[in-house]
Write a protein that holds these residues in place. Structure first.
Motif, short mmCIF file in Angstrom:
data_model
loop_
_atom_site.label_atom_id
_atom_site.label_comp_id
_atom_site.label_asym_id
_atom_site.label_seq_id
_atom_site.Cartn_x
_atom_site.Cartn_y
_atom_site.Cartn_z
N GLU A 120 43.94 -31.09 17.61
CA GLU A 120 42.99 -29.99 17.43
C GLU A 120 41.77 -30.15 18.33
O GLU A 120 41.24 -29.18 18.87
CB GLU A 120 42.54 -29.91 15.96
CG GLU A 120 43.64 -29.48 14.99
CD GLU A 120 43.90 -27.99 14.99
OE1 GLU A 120 43.32 -27.27 15.82
OE2 GLU A 120 44.71 -27.54 14.15
N SER A 121 41.31 -31.39 18.50
CA SER A 121 40.11 -31.63 19.31
C SER A 121 40.40 -31.61 20.80
O SER A 121 39.48 -31.50 21.62
CB SER A 121 39.50 -32.98 18.94
OG SER A 121 40.32 -34.05 19.40
N ASP A 156 44.30 -34.17 13.99
CA ASP A 156 42.88 -34.05 14.37
C ASP A 156 42.72 -34.23 15.88
O ASP A 156 41.94 -33.51 16.52
CB ASP A 156 42.04 -35.10 13.63
CG ASP A 156 41.79 -34.75 12.17
OD1 ASP A 156 42.12 -33.61 11.77
OD2 ASP A 156 41.28 -35.60 11.44
#
Length: 329
Positions: A292-293, A289
């Motif tokens: 991805e961010s 996560d």
């Protein structure tokens, strides 16, 4: 046949040799990868010189991190298939599952499809650094908003990962490094404060930064004389993670500081996380996560060609790097 890096005796980088070996097909539950990039770690230099936690059987391979394309899968493997782009969670033994080679074989549970936004070089620089930092700071210490965390060896790949993770959870990363040469780079990388312990009084500066409240978490791979000023800057009930032993000097035990502040001084290895399926699954979600961010992004110090593995290990031992050393295959 495939080319792999092996060594036949302990010693400096020159003992590393590139040799051709027969690579067996993957066994049940295993995945064979055509390697495109390798991430280098200090542990590999320690194994090479005979100072690591495991003992090699000569000739020995080495290496914890790889990224590439799945070439073949063994019986019972699900979730990955030939042609998939993957990276590798470090196994418990690099002697059993060495990474340095044109091909490498791993247990399927340690093989991760990496986000398309990452190059192979970046993917090879993900798991050791982020899992090591995540396990201590998030899984165990529950680092959170406003917590001060002191990160030593801050310009290493793990140190930079710790700074990024601290920022992600709104903690306050205090970077400790040897000299001021890397100070601006560490500030640019997200450190709230930087202390150069060879140029400043470490204890005084840390006390100025963290104040009477102290730092709840210390994340240190060095040990040695800095142990005393580090613990002196800790909060009541704080926890210090020792995940290395880079100092060649004795590490004092700060008895009265530990007693007065009820401190926890804890040895820590990334295998605590990688050896537990549930904790590893939670770590993968957190890290993927973050990737991805864009909150987490591997910092590549320098890239070497596979044939230059000796030069790469010389650079690894120079302490000149800022971030991860990567070897392309």
């Amino acid at each position: 046949m495939a080319r792999v890096v092996r060594f036949h005796m302990h010693g400096g980088p020159e003992v590393l040799r590139i040799e051709e070996v027969e690579v067996p097909p993957p066994g049940r539950g295993e995945v064979r990868i055509r390697v495109r990039a390798l991430g280098l770690n200090r542990a590999e230099a320690l194994l090479r010189v005979g100072g690591y936690l495991e003992t090699p059987t000569f000739p020995s391979g080495l290496g914890f991190e790889a990224a590439g394309l799945v070439e073949a899968v063994g019986d019972g493997v699900e979730g990955v298939a030939p042609g998939d782009a993957v990276s590798v969670v470090p196994p418990i033994s690099m002697v059993r599952w060495p990474a340095y080679g044109e091909v490498a074989t791993y247990p399927a549970r340690l093989v991760v499809k990496h986000p398309p936004l990452l190059s192979f070089e970046e993917a090879a620089a993900v798991w050791m650094q982020y899992l090591t930092a995540y396990g201590a700071l998030i899984d165990i210490a529950k680092l959170g908003r406003g917590d001060a965390v002191i990160v030593t060896a801050a310009s290493s790949s793990v140190g930079l990962a710790a700074i990024q993770i601290a920022k992600l959870v709104s903690a306050v990363p205090v970077a400790v490094t040897r000299t001021s040469r890397k100070k601006q780079a560490l500030l640019d990388a997200g450190a709230a404060h930087v202390v150069a312990f060879e140029e400043e009084d470490l204890g005084v500066r840390l006390q100025e930064i963290v104040g009477p409240a102290g730092a709840r978490v210390v994340f240190d791979p060095i040990g040695g004389p800095i142990f005393e000023p580090l613990t002196a800057a800790m909060a009541q009930g704080g926890i210090l993670f020792e995940y290395g032993g880079l100092s060649r000097e004795p590490t004092p035990f700060p008895l009265w500081t530990v007693l007065r502040r009820a401190l926890t001084l804890r040895g820590y290895l990334v295998h605590e996380i990688t050896g537990d399926d549930d904790r590893l699954a939670a770590a993968k979600v957190f890290i993927l996560d973050g990737l991805e961010s864009g909150a987490l992004r591997p910092v590549i110090a320098k890239t070497f060609a596979f044939d230059d593995i000796v030069a790469a290990h010389h650079f690894l031992e120079s302490n000149e790097q800022f971030g991860k050393i990567v070897v392309t295959v």
